[in-house]
Motif scaffolding. Structure first.
Motif, PDB file in Angstrom:
ATOM      1  N   MET A   1      33.846  32.636  44.248  1.00  0.00           N
ATOM      2  CA  MET A   1      34.736  33.703  44.655  1.00  0.00           C
ATOM      3  C   MET A   1      33.932  34.926  45.070  1.00  0.00           C
ATOM      4  O   MET A   1      32.791  35.111  44.668  1.00  0.00           O
ATOM      5  N   ALA A   2      34.577  35.764  45.805  1.00  0.00           N
ATOM      6  CA  ALA A   2      33.946  36.986  46.266  1.00  0.00           C
ATOM      7  C   ALA A   2      33.955  38.028  45.157  1.00  0.00           C
ATOM      8  O   ALA A   2      34.829  38.039  44.298  1.00  0.00           O
ATOM      9  N   ASP A   3      32.961  38.882  45.198  1.00  0.00           N
ATOM     10  CA  ASP A   3      32.906  39.968  44.217  1.00  0.00           C
ATOM     11  C   ASP A   3      33.904  41.049  44.602  1.00  0.00           C
ATOM     12  O   ASP A   3      34.099  41.344  45.785  1.00  0.00           O
ATOM     13  N   ILE A   4      34.491  41.643  43.595  1.00  0.00           N
ATOM     14  CA  ILE A   4      35.432  42.732  43.827  1.00  0.00           C
ATOM     15  C   ILE A   4      34.629  44.020  44.014  1.00  0.00           C
ATOM     16  O   ILE A   4      33.735  44.330  43.224  1.00  0.00           O
ATOM     17  N   VAL A   5      34.954  44.755  45.063  1.00  0.00           N
ATOM     18  CA  VAL A   5      34.225  45.973  45.399  1.00  0.00           C
ATOM     19  C   VAL A   5      35.173  47.150  45.279  1.00  0.00           C
ATOM     20  O   VAL A   5      36.271  47.148  45.848  1.00  0.00           O
ATOM     21  N   ASN A   6      34.748  48.150  44.530  1.00  0.00           N
ATOM     22  CA  ASN A   6      35.515  49.377  44.419  1.00  0.00           C
ATOM     23  C   ASN A   6      35.224  50.216  45.668  1.00  0.00           C
ATOM     24  O   ASN A   6      34.096  50.672  45.884  1.00  0.00           O
TER      25      ASN A   6
END
Length: 59
Positions: A1-6
């Motif tokens: 999965m893709a990393d969550i970016v703030n």
């Protein structure tokens, strides 16, 4: 999965990077001593006088 970016943190990081780049540019332009500025001005003036003296036609 893709990393969550703030996105807010990403924008702040980008702003810090651009501020650091601008600071480097300003340090190079304005962080010179008076003697260094005078030396640069005298060198530019000497080159200009040399070019003006080498003109074939006078204005």
């Amino acid at each position: 999965m893709a990393d969550i970016v703030n996105l807010r943190a990403a924008r702040k990081a980008q702003a810090r990077a651009s501020a650091a780049t601008q600071a480097d540019i300003n340090r190079a332009a304005f962080g010179r001593t008076k003697a260094e500025k005078q030396k640069t001005d005298l060198e530019a003036n000497r080159l200009q006088v040399g070019l003006d003296g080498a003109k074939l036609e006078r204005d």
